[in-house]
Write an enzyme that holds these catalytic residues in place. Structure first.
Site, PDB file in Angstrom:
ATOM      1  N   HIS A 188       0.835  -1.207   0.000  1.00 51.08           N
ATOM      2  CA  HIS A 188       0.000   0.000   0.000  1.00 51.08           C
ATOM      3  C   HIS A 188       0.861   1.244   0.000  1.00 51.08           C
ATOM      4  CE1 HIS A 188      -3.862  -1.754   0.237  1.00 51.08           C
ATOM      5  NE2 HIS A 188      -3.548  -2.497   1.275  1.00 51.08           N
ATOM      6  N   ARG A 331     -14.100  -9.467 -12.549  1.00 46.34           N
ATOM      7  CA  ARG A 331     -13.911 -10.909 -12.698  1.00 46.34           C
ATOM      8  C   ARG A 331     -14.274 -11.584 -11.388  1.00 46.34           C
ATOM      9  NH1 ARG A 331      -8.031 -13.004 -14.015  1.00 46.34           N
ATOM     10  NH2 ARG A 331      -7.672 -12.536 -11.825  1.00 46.34           N
ATOM     11  N   GLU A 431      -8.309 -18.164 -21.280  1.00 46.53           N
ATOM     12  CA  GLU A 431      -6.972 -18.354 -20.712  1.00 46.53           C
ATOM     13  C   GLU A 431      -6.582 -19.825 -20.661  1.00 46.53           C
ATOM     14  OE1 GLU A 431      -6.784 -16.525 -16.827  1.00 46.53           O
ATOM     15  OE2 GLU A 431      -8.693 -17.372 -16.221  1.00 46.53           O
ATOM     16  N   ASP A 455      -2.123 -16.862 -18.228  1.00 49.37           N
ATOM     17  CA  ASP A 455      -2.444 -18.284 -18.071  1.00 49.37           C
ATOM     18  C   ASP A 455      -2.481 -19.007 -19.416  1.00 49.37           C
ATOM     19  OD1 ASP A 455      -2.632 -18.986 -15.326  1.00 49.37           O
ATOM     20  OD2 ASP A 455      -4.355 -17.646 -15.157  1.00 49.37           O
ATOM     21  N   CYS A 502      -6.544  -8.951 -21.583  1.00 56.00           N
ATOM     22  CA  CYS A 502      -6.258  -8.334 -20.286  1.00 56.00           C
ATOM     23  C   CYS A 502      -5.003  -8.916 -19.642  1.00 56.00           C
ATOM     24  CB  CYS A 502      -7.456  -8.440 -19.344  1.00 56.00           C
ATOM     25  SG  CYS A 502      -7.864 -10.130 -18.930  1.00 56.00           S
TER      26      CYS A 502
HETATM   27  C1  PEP Z   1      -4.182 -13.891 -17.171  1.00 55.72           C
HETATM   28  O1  PEP Z   1      -4.113 -15.081 -16.825  1.00 55.72           O
HETATM   29  O2  PEP Z   1      -3.637 -13.435 -18.202  1.00 55.72           O
HETATM   30  C2  PEP Z   1      -4.943 -12.929 -16.362  1.00 55.72           C
HETATM   31  C3  PEP Z   1      -5.178 -11.709 -16.789  1.00 55.72           C
HETATM   32  O3  PEP Z   1      -5.350 -13.343 -15.136  1.00 55.72           O
HETATM   33  P1  PEP Z   1      -4.359 -13.480 -13.864  1.00 55.72           P
HETATM   34  O4  PEP Z   1      -3.026 -12.911 -14.250  1.00 55.72           O
HETATM   35  O5  PEP Z   1      -5.049 -12.761 -12.767  1.00 55.72           O
HETATM   36  O6  PEP Z   1      -4.334 -14.968 -13.685  1.00 55.72           O
HETATM   37 MG    MG Z   2      -5.386 -15.896 -15.268  1.00 55.71          MG
END
Ligand code: PEP
Ligand code: MG
Length: 555
Positions: A188, A331, A431, A455, A502
């Site tokens: 933080h 999410r 993913e 992922d 993302c």
């Molecule tokens: C990803 O897997 O690309 C993603 C955006 O989710 P996280 O990094 O939170 O697993």
């Molecule tokens: Mg992910």
């Protein structure tokens, strides 16, 4: 000249004098008390005063860094009510007949040790919050007044580490930069410091040296370097870098409010990823067009257990309200594998957690918990433009099951007379290779997809995203990843869904042209990457790159 290297948290160049901040060290006096009842009353009195101080700090922080960033003081207030924390203090007072200062100190040590031994880096960083709250209580119990950092001229502040409450007490006009000996980039403290938009370097072990106090220095936040008494040559190089940074910043600033449209007229949505309501300030400052990924796990981590429907509702409502009608994609809970929430979640000791009961699989195994989150989301949906996204999808039946649960939630809310929006968008993460390959089937049930390249790379290339030993195999530029992305984009568009990215790869400027040429509609990136990506979008003509690129990916 002395040169000290650390880890950059926020870029920028600043020239100024070093101010070494040291707080008054107090050693807790341990003594036995005659009456535990009186001592508990004394502790309760201190707790009330601590709560009032934190309220004051919260209000000051709201004015200076915005409501979302001020939240840390609300969290500290909540810690003052934490059952385990309070029980431990009171037990020490009553069982051992020890004074409150000692009881708070011992409890603090136990909690800090517990947090620091956790695998999850986010939880490890919470030990700083326990220390901050406990030090406040001890100071009040000892009858000492609050310390502030004082200096007449703007300075580069050097400290061993700074607590969030100390940062808020600073006169912001007096701070040119921060350098700390300890710290971590996701604490933080780092978040608050970053919000001040000054150069910040952490992990500079030697910076906290009282002999440096008052010395002239220049900080290069981009490379994480502090130069004490720089030579003329270094000073000249840094001046030039400062001028260039200013120029770049002014250029990027001009892009604020500008739509992100390619040269051949394709509109792209550039949104931001957040892991925490604390990040909204930077989202707005960087002119993101929405939130493309809110990792809701943070709520569960911060609550050290399953947050209630009301706690979740308040957080989602705040984010939606702050974004004033811009799209916010939340999410649903994504725990397991690299995102363990230690101690609280009844997950079996899995032999292969990345392939185990994680994310949506965990939620579908606990419909009670999942429905609590869905209820909170639907209740909050009337406060903005909400999209709900599901992680780790591999099969169509999961989406069918999720939609059944959503219908149950909506029916319950209607019965209870609670309003929800009829235009909530539903989407899923792409993913897993399975999701990419059946994206035509999934798209029939959904409004959008968001590609989680972190992922997707891990599962497509069979390379653990956490394991540095296989880093060379974790190649997000691999043709297989680009092919999977292309398949998902085509399937989304054929079936009337929009698609974004993302994962971290979305911010990779060397691939922006590729993504746009493949037909990506949205890129959701870390807030500071929004304007550089927008610049790249404005420079791109997808009609020029398309054909050659597809050839390269598929041949
Ligand atoms: C990803 O897997 O690309 C993603 C955006 O989710 P996280 O990094 O939170 O697993
Ligand atoms: Mg992910």
């Amino acid at each position: 000249m002395i040169k000290i290297k650390g880890k950059s948290v926020c870029g920028g160049i600043a020239f100024g004098k070093i101010f070494v901040y040291s707080r008054e060290q107090s050693t807790i006096k341990r003594c036995h008390i005659p009456s535990s009842e009186d001592e508990i009353a004394r502790f309760e009195h201190a707790r009330e005063q601590a709560r009032a101080e934190l309220e004051e700090l919260y209000k000051k922080a709201v004015g200076e860094v915005g409501e979302a960033n001020a939240m840390i003081f609300r969290i500290h207030q909540m810690m003052l009510d934490d059952m385990d924390y309070l029980e431990s203090i009171k037990n020490i007072i009553t069982d051992q007949m020890l004074n409150s200062e000692t009881a708070v100190g011992l409890t603090c040590d136990t909690f800090v040790q517990m947090f620091e031994s956790m695998d999850d880096s986010y939880m490890r960083e919470r030990s700083a919050d326990v220390k901050d709250v406990s030090e406040r209580l001890v100071r009040i119990l000892e009858g000492k007044s609050r310390s502030a950092i004082v200096s007449d001229e703007p300075v580069i502040l050097a400290a061993d580490d700074l607590a969030p409450s100390e940062i808020v007490q600073l006169d912001k006009n007096k701070i040119l930069a921060f350098v700390t000996a300890g710290g971590s980039s996701t604490s933080h403290t780092a978040i608050l410091a970053r919000m001040m938009n000054v150069p910040v370097i952490i992990g500079m072990k030697d910076a906290f040296n009282p002999e440096l106090h008052g010395k002239e220095a220049v900080i290069d936040g981009f490379t994480g370097t502090l130069y004490i008494e720089p030579t003329d040559t270094v000073a000249a190089v840094m001046q030039a870098k400062l001028r260039e940074t200013e120029k770049q910043r002014r250029e990027l600033e001009k892009l604020k409010g500008h739509p992100s449209i390619t040269k051949d007229g394709k509109r792209i949505e550039i949104s931001a990823n957040i892991g925490n309501a604390l990040d909204i300030e930077t989202v707005i400052r960087n002119d993101a067009e929405g939130i493309g990924l809110f990792r809701s796990e943070f709520l569960y981590i911060e609550n050290r257990g399953y947050p209630t429907e009301d706690t979740q509702f308040a957080a989602y409502k705040e984010i939606l309200s702050c974004m004033s009608g811009k799209r916010v994609i939340i999410r649903t809970l994504d725990i397991g594998a690299d995102k363990q929430i230690n101690g609280k979640y009844p997950q079996a000791n899995e032999p292969n957690p990345a392939l185990g009961l994680r994310a949506i699989r965990f939620c579908l195994s606990r419909p009670d918990l999942f429905k609590t989150q869905l209820r909170a989301l639907y209740r909050a949906s009337v406060f903005g433009k909400l999209g709900i996204m599901f992680p780790m999808i591999t099969s169509e039946w999961e989406i069918v099951k999720i939609k059944e649960l959503i219908e149950e939630v909506k029916t319950e809310l209607t019965k209870e007379g609670i309003a929800y929006s009829a235009s909530v968008e539903l989407g899923c993460m792409i993913e897993t290779p399975a999701a990419a390959l059946i994206s035509d089937i999934l798209a029939k049930h959904l409004d959008f997809f968001s590609i989680g390249t972190n992922d997707l790379t891990q599962y497509a290339l069979a390379a653990d995203r956490q394991n540095p030993e296989v880093a060379q195999y974790f190649n997000a530029h691999h043709k297989s990843i680009l092919r999977l992305i292309h398949i998902a984009v085509q399937n989304a568009h054929k079936n009337g869904a929009w698609i974004g990215i993302c994962g971290e790869l979305g911010a990779d400027l060397s691939l922006t042209e590729t993504f746009l040429a493949l037909g990506i509609d949205e890129l959701s990136v870390t807030p500071s990457a929004v304007l550089p990506i927008r610049r790249k979008v404005l420079e791109t003509d997808t009609s020029v790159v398309s054909d050659g690129l597809l050839n390269e990916i598929w041949n």
